[in-house]
Design a protein around this motif. Sequence first.
Motif: not given
Length: 365
Positions: A294-303, A307-319
């Motif tokens: 599924g999607d990988i969502i990196v929310n506001n302020g995450a550090q 990290a290696m982020l791999i997904t079959k779906s979507n990646i959102i890296i937020d504010q």
Amino acid sequence: MLIHQQRGSALLAALVIVLVLGLFGGAFVALTTSETGMAASYRDGVAAEYLAEAGALYARVKLKTDKSFRTLTDSDAPTLLPAVTKNTGAITGTYTVSVTRYANNPLKREIVSTGTVGSAKRVMRVVLNLAPLEGYFTQELLPIVQYGLFSNGVMSFDNGVIVGNPSYPANIRSNATITIKNNAVVYGNVTSGSTVNYGTTRPTGTILQNQPALMFPDISGYSTLYRQYASAVYNTSYTISGTYALNGGFYYVNGDLTIANNTILSGAGLFYVTGKVILNNNIRNGKILILAVGDIIVNNGAQMDTAMLITKSNIIIDQNSVVNGGAYAGGTITMGNARLTYDNALMSLFATYNDKGKVESYRNY
């Protein structure tokens, strides 16, 4: 009469001496022949042993790099490789190799390699302990993880996004359109299977458009294998919070994975997630590799420190989020006022899981 007797004695003595010398000469010839034969036998034995080792090494490399061969050898029936003949001019030899699943374990193989030179024969038996990801990363993911970002779908950067830096450029690639707008900055080359659109700030590297697509691997196809050999299995969605030691583990989550606010991860670990992944504010992590369906969502302020982020779906890296590593999506990648840095040294994260094909035992006889 005395003279004749003396002549006869001398003749007899001469015959005895000749006979003794002949015996010594024959023994010397026999000894020389025997030593020559022993030397040749020893030489052939050593050459046969080297051939047996070469055959075992060839099988190990093939198991690591050829996924279809690895699948074929997951059987109780031996898989035979074609015999190989080597000729150094003075010596000609052959090795033959068979590979079989060991002890009914899909992650172990028994390699039996036989080297033959003349009448000399040497057999090497190797029990190889494979890694679940071996052959998968090396063959299917490496072409895309050479980039800081890769997406099969559209890639979009909005105001304030910084990708890479002058010291460590982050080359990016998409099989679709790449849009860089509102002063987003990309330090590195930009490659698109379609077009590259940018606003006032041009990427610092080369821009390539309408390039051939790179294949994104089917991560979901490995779910059964990952589940079977994970060090820990969570059968429902799982949340990590507080301080969490990864300890080099391999974790399977059958559902969603959430890493809560203010979580501190230590060590290195791999997560395979059948659902989506949510990485919340103020996360600090060690080395983490996430494979998700599924999607990988990196929310506001995450550090995400490494990290290696791999997904079959979507990646959102937020504010205001920071990812030090790489992000790879079978769908789209969207970044807004966030930062991603990439360093080739981070590929050592993959080495933690990639090259685990170890010789458990071997015997040469």
